[in-house]
Design a protein around this motif. Sequence first.
Motif, PDB file in Angstrom:
ATOM      1  N   ASP A  61       0.861  -1.179   0.000  1.00 50.02           N
ATOM      2  CA  ASP A  61       0.000   0.000   0.000  1.00 50.02           C
ATOM      3  C   ASP A  61       0.901   1.234   0.000  1.00 50.02           C
ATOM      4  N   VAL A  62       0.380   2.349  -0.482  1.00 48.25           N
ATOM      5  CA  VAL A  62       1.170   3.578  -0.492  1.00 48.25           C
ATOM      6  C   VAL A  62       1.013   4.323   0.828  1.00 48.25           C
ATOM      7  N   PHE A  63      -0.218   4.579   1.238  1.00 47.58           N
ATOM      8  CA  PHE A  63      -0.470   5.399   2.427  1.00 47.58           C
ATOM      9  C   PHE A  63      -0.793   4.526   3.622  1.00 47.58           C
ATOM     10  N   MET A  64       0.131   4.533   4.616  1.00 49.50           N
ATOM     11  CA  MET A  64      -0.036   3.744   5.832  1.00 49.50           C
ATOM     12  C   MET A  64       0.527   4.528   7.009  1.00 49.50           C
ATOM     13  N   PRO A  65       0.080   4.197   8.230  1.00 45.30           N
ATOM     14  CA  PRO A  65       0.658   4.857   9.415  1.00 45.30           C
ATOM     15  C   PRO A  65       2.093   4.379   9.653  1.00 45.30           C
ATOM     16  N   LYS A  66       2.809   5.077  10.505  1.00 48.42           N
ATOM     17  CA  LYS A  66       4.191   4.786  10.918  1.00 48.42           C
ATOM     18  C   LYS A  66       5.202   4.995   9.788  1.00 48.42           C
ATOM     19  N   MET A  67       5.035   4.286   8.669  1.00 43.57           N
ATOM     20  CA  MET A  67       5.907   4.488   7.511  1.00 43.57           C
ATOM     21  C   MET A  67       5.109   4.129   6.261  1.00 43.57           C
ATOM     22  N   ASP A  68       5.060   5.064   5.301  1.00 43.89           N
ATOM     23  CA  ASP A  68       4.286   4.781   4.090  1.00 43.89           C
ATOM     24  C   ASP A  68       5.079   3.884   3.129  1.00 43.89           C
ATOM     25  N   GLY A  69       4.405   3.419   2.094  1.00 38.76           N
ATOM     26  CA  GLY A  69       5.020   2.494   1.152  1.00 38.76           C
ATOM     27  C   GLY A  69       6.202   3.091   0.410  1.00 38.76           C
ATOM     28  N   MET A  70       6.100   4.370   0.065  1.00 37.53           N
ATOM     29  CA  MET A  70       7.170   5.027  -0.672  1.00 37.53           C
ATOM     30  C   MET A  70       8.452   5.084   0.168  1.00 37.53           C
ATOM     31  N   GLU A  71       8.308   5.461   1.440  1.00 36.54           N
ATOM     32  CA  GLU A  71       9.477   5.530   2.326  1.00 36.54           C
ATOM     33  C   GLU A  71      10.042   4.134   2.585  1.00 36.54           C
ATOM     34  N   MET A  72       9.158   3.144   2.751  1.00 33.74           N
ATOM     35  CA  MET A  72       9.627   1.773   2.945  1.00 33.74           C
ATOM     36  C   MET A  72      10.466   1.341   1.745  1.00 33.74           C
ATOM     37  N   LEU A  73       9.978   1.610   0.544  1.00 34.83           N
ATOM     38  CA  LEU A  73      10.711   1.219  -0.656  1.00 34.83           C
ATOM     39  C   LEU A  73      12.047   1.967  -0.760  1.00 34.83           C
ATOM     40  N   ARG A  74      12.058   3.257  -0.404  1.00 38.42           N
ATOM     41  CA  ARG A  74      13.322   4.015  -0.399  1.00 38.42           C
ATOM     42  C   ARG A  74      14.345   3.339   0.514  1.00 38.42           C
ATOM     43  N   GLN A  75      13.889   2.965   1.717  1.00 37.64           N
ATOM     44  CA  GLN A  75      14.781   2.310   2.691  1.00 37.64           C
ATOM     45  C   GLN A  75      15.265   0.956   2.176  1.00 37.64           C
ATOM     46  N   VAL A  76      14.381   0.194   1.547  1.00 39.38           N
ATOM     47  CA  VAL A  76      14.754  -1.114   0.998  1.00 39.38           C
ATOM     48  C   VAL A  76      15.808  -0.931  -0.089  1.00 39.38           C
ATOM     49  N   ARG A  77      15.568   0.026  -0.989  1.00 39.35           N
ATOM     50  CA  ARG A  77      16.516   0.265  -2.092  1.00 39.35           C
ATOM     51  C   ARG A  77      17.882   0.711  -1.558  1.00 39.35           C
ATOM     52  N   LYS A  78      17.864   1.458  -0.445  1.00 41.07           N
ATOM     53  CA  LYS A  78      19.096   1.988   0.135  1.00 41.07           C
ATOM     54  C   LYS A  78      19.884   0.924   0.912  1.00 41.07           C
ATOM     55  N   SER A  79      19.172   0.063   1.650  1.00 32.64           N
ATOM     56  CA  SER A  79      19.878  -0.776   2.618  1.00 32.64           C
ATOM     57  C   SER A  79      19.701  -2.287   2.448  1.00 32.64           C
ATOM     58  N   CYS A  80      18.999  -2.729   1.416  1.00 26.39           N
ATOM     59  CA  CYS A  80      18.763  -4.165   1.249  1.00 26.39           C
ATOM     60  C   CYS A  80      19.128  -4.608  -0.169  1.00 26.39           C
ATOM     61  N   PRO A  81      20.429  -4.785  -0.448  1.00 26.19           N
ATOM     62  CA  PRO A  81      20.865  -5.119  -1.808  1.00 26.19           C
ATOM     63  C   PRO A  81      20.246  -6.395  -2.367  1.00 26.19           C
ATOM     64  N   ALA A  82      19.866  -7.326  -1.503  1.00 24.94           N
ATOM     65  CA  ALA A  82      19.253  -8.571  -1.980  1.00 24.94           C
ATOM     66  C   ALA A  82      17.917  -8.307  -2.679  1.00 24.94           C
ATOM     67  N   TYR A  83      17.352  -7.126  -2.464  1.00 28.08           N
ATOM     68  CA  TYR A  83      16.045  -6.775  -3.044  1.00 28.08           C
ATOM     69  C   TYR A  83      16.168  -5.925  -4.305  1.00 28.08           C
ATOM     70  N   ARG A  84      17.373  -5.815  -4.839  1.00 28.18           N
ATOM     71  CA  ARG A  84      17.587  -4.979  -6.024  1.00 28.18           C
ATOM     72  C   ARG A  84      16.665  -5.383  -7.177  1.00 28.18           C
ATOM     73  N   HIS A  85      16.453  -6.689  -7.353  1.00 30.57           N
ATOM     74  CA  HIS A  85      15.653  -7.162  -8.486  1.00 30.57           C
ATOM     75  C   HIS A  85      14.294  -7.727  -8.079  1.00 30.57           C
ATOM     76  N   VAL A  86      13.936  -7.592  -6.806  1.00 24.22           N
ATOM     77  CA  VAL A  86      12.636  -8.090  -6.350  1.00 24.22           C
ATOM     78  C   VAL A  86      11.549  -7.113  -6.793  1.00 24.22           C
ATOM     79  N   PRO A  87      10.528  -7.610  -7.505  1.00 24.78           N
ATOM     80  CA  PRO A  87       9.474  -6.706  -7.963  1.00 24.78           C
ATOM     81  C   PRO A  87       8.615  -6.175  -6.821  1.00 24.78           C
ATOM     82  N   PHE A  88       8.344  -4.875  -6.881  1.00 26.06           N
ATOM     83  CA  PHE A  88       7.412  -4.214  -5.971  1.00 26.06           C
ATOM     84  C   PHE A  88       6.219  -3.753  -6.791  1.00 26.06           C
ATOM     85  N   VAL A  89       5.021  -4.039  -6.296  1.00 27.62           N
ATOM     86  CA  VAL A  89       3.800  -3.523  -6.911  1.00 27.62           C
ATOM     87  C   VAL A  89       3.056  -2.760  -5.823  1.00 27.62           C
TER      88      VAL A  89
END
Length: 131
Positions: A61-89
């Motif tokens: 989801d995009v809009f959620m409490p505590k941390m939204d989807g966009m920020e979660m994805l930013r953090q994943v892209r920044k700190s989780c290299p294993a997820y470089r090619h994992v699809p996000f929808v």
Amino acid sequence: DEMRREVWMRILTVDDSVTVTNMVRFSLKKAGIECDVAADGLEGLRKIRVTTPPYDFVLCDVFMPKMDGMEMLRQVRKSCPAYRHVPFVFLSTNSEEAVKGEARALGVKAWMKKPFSPETLVEIVQRFGFA
């Protein structure tokens, strides 16, 4: 008789709506796909960081409490290299072009507008999850 090979996939669904996560889990289970759930971006990020091997697909989801989807994805892209090619929808009731553009820039593969049908969900997961 042609032998059919069963493909196993693990998905993380991140959404603060229990109704949505239950529908996603039920729909994917019927299609033979395992689904873990997180209630917000913070919990989703935590699950992504501790789960090995990585999830095969993330539905968020995009809009959620505590941390939204966009920020979660930013953090994943920044700190989780294993997820470089994992699809996000992303799934959301919001379909503003600016938000979609930001999501695309972060590598989001598709955007599902809520409400969506179980058939559409399974089709999207199969299309992007087996890439």
